[in-house]
Motif scaffolding. Structure first.
Motif, PDB file in Angstrom:
ATOM      1  N   LYS A  96       0.762  -1.272   0.020  1.00 25.70           N
ATOM      2  CA  LYS A  96       0.094  -0.064  -0.052  1.00 25.70           C
ATOM      3  C   LYS A  96       0.972   0.960  -0.011  1.00 25.70           C
ATOM      4  O   LYS A  96       2.058   1.410   0.735  1.00 25.70           O
ATOM      5  CB  LYS A  96      -0.882  -0.135   1.239  1.00 25.70           C
ATOM      6  N   GLU A  97       0.605   2.062  -0.948  1.00 23.70           N
ATOM      7  CA  GLU A  97       1.212   3.256  -1.127  1.00 23.70           C
ATOM      8  C   GLU A  97       0.413   4.482  -1.118  1.00 23.70           C
ATOM      9  O   GLU A  97      -0.331   4.674  -1.775  1.00 23.70           O
ATOM     10  CB  GLU A  97       2.188   3.314  -2.319  1.00 23.70           C
ATOM     11  N   ARG A  98       0.670   5.559  -0.249  1.00 25.52           N
ATOM     12  CA  ARG A  98       0.084   6.615  -0.009  1.00 25.52           C
ATOM     13  C   ARG A  98       0.849   7.570  -1.335  1.00 25.52           C
ATOM     14  O   ARG A  98       1.915   7.887  -1.342  1.00 25.52           O
ATOM     15  CB  ARG A  98      -0.066   7.516   0.957  1.00 25.52           C
ATOM     16  N   LEU A  99       0.073   7.973  -2.126  1.00 24.56           N
ATOM     17  CA  LEU A  99       0.538   8.748  -3.451  1.00 24.56           C
ATOM     18  C   LEU A  99       0.696  10.352  -2.879  1.00 24.56           C
ATOM     19  O   LEU A  99      -0.472  11.022  -2.646  1.00 24.56           O
ATOM     20  CB  LEU A  99      -0.133   8.642  -4.751  1.00 24.56           C
ATOM     21  N   PRO A 100       1.902  10.802  -3.076  1.00 24.62           N
ATOM     22  CA  PRO A 100       2.032  12.275  -2.860  1.00 24.62           C
ATOM     23  C   PRO A 100       1.314  13.363  -3.546  1.00 24.62           C
ATOM     24  O   PRO A 100       1.036  14.311  -3.260  1.00 24.62           O
ATOM     25  CB  PRO A 100       3.606  12.502  -2.847  1.00 24.62           C
ATOM     26  N   LYS A 112      -7.022   3.864  -5.367  1.00 24.54           N
ATOM     27  CA  LYS A 112      -8.504   4.214  -4.729  1.00 24.54           C
ATOM     28  C   LYS A 112      -8.125   5.400  -4.070  1.00 24.54           C
ATOM     29  O   LYS A 112      -7.171   5.356  -3.042  1.00 24.54           O
ATOM     30  CB  LYS A 112      -8.801   2.937  -3.931  1.00 24.54           C
ATOM     31  N   GLY A 113      -8.711   6.449  -4.362  1.00 20.52           N
ATOM     32  CA  GLY A 113      -8.411   7.755  -3.794  1.00 20.52           C
ATOM     33  C   GLY A 113      -7.029   8.058  -3.979  1.00 20.52           C
ATOM     34  O   GLY A 113      -6.397   8.292  -5.198  1.00 20.52           O
ATOM     35  N   ASP A 114      -6.176   8.497  -2.875  1.00 26.51           N
ATOM     36  CA  ASP A 114      -4.781   8.819  -3.045  1.00 26.51           C
ATOM     37  C   ASP A 114      -3.921   7.621  -2.538  1.00 26.51           C
ATOM     38  O   ASP A 114      -2.615   7.938  -2.003  1.00 26.51           O
ATOM     39  CB  ASP A 114      -4.481  10.057  -2.146  1.00 26.51           C
ATOM     40  N   THR A 115      -4.319   6.305  -2.495  1.00 25.02           N
ATOM     41  CA  THR A 115      -3.814   5.312  -2.197  1.00 25.02           C
ATOM     42  C   THR A 115      -3.436   4.133  -3.404  1.00 25.02           C
ATOM     43  O   THR A 115      -4.541   4.029  -3.991  1.00 25.02           O
ATOM     44  CB  THR A 115      -4.273   4.446  -1.072  1.00 25.02           C
ATOM     45  N   ALA A 116      -2.415   3.767  -3.838  1.00 22.79           N
ATOM     46  CA  ALA A 116      -1.876   2.829  -4.747  1.00 22.79           C
ATOM     47  C   ALA A 116      -1.794   1.414  -4.050  1.00 22.79           C
ATOM     48  O   ALA A 116      -1.390   1.460  -2.799  1.00 22.79           O
ATOM     49  CB  ALA A 116      -0.831   3.011  -5.445  1.00 22.79           C
TER      50      ALA A 116
END
Length: 140
Positions: A24-28, A106-110
């Protein structure tokens, strides 16, 4: 905000351990799925694994969210050249790996799934993996 879970599955193959990695990666910053997946694909291809080939590539839905999937295959012995500092004497030429790369945003998360299986047992492991992924639901 990053996270990773790795699961190793039981196998009759002593040399290639089936495994699934979920990251899970929060996209900047906002990025579209095609651009994000192209970076993952390029990263894999830039390793220049001698016997690497893309077997399949497709768009699909996971829990109602657009996703991209690539299935690739290579001879595990090619990894010996890339990992000379590790003892890989147990790996012999002809040990084929088949791997699924699946990504969605999904949203700001890959969310990425990397599932690696012995190629000759791919169909045994791919079915439950696809069923698991196909049953995912995203809330919010």
């Amino acid at each position: 905000d990053q996270g990773m879970v790795t699961r190793t599955l039981p196998s009759t193959d002593k040399n290639i351990r089936p495994n699934i990695i979920v990251t899970k990666e929060r996209l900047p910053q906002q990025v579209d799925l095609a651009t994000y997946f192209a970076k993952i694909k390029q990263s894999i291809m830039s390793r220049n694994i001698k016997s690497f080939e893309i077997v399949d590539e497709r768009d699909l839905q996971v829990g109602g969210v657009p996703a991209k999937q690539m299935v690739c295959r290579w001879d595990l012995s090619a990894m010996k050249d890339m990992n000379k500092n590790q003892n890989m004497d147990h790996i012999k030429e002809g040990q084929m790996v088949q791997q699924i790369q699946l990504s969605l945003i999904k949203g700001d998360t890959a969310i990425n799934f990397t599932a690696s299986f012995p190629a000759e047992q791919y169909s045994i492991y791919e079915r439950p993996f696809s069923k698991f992924v196909g049953g995912l639901k995203f809330v919010g």
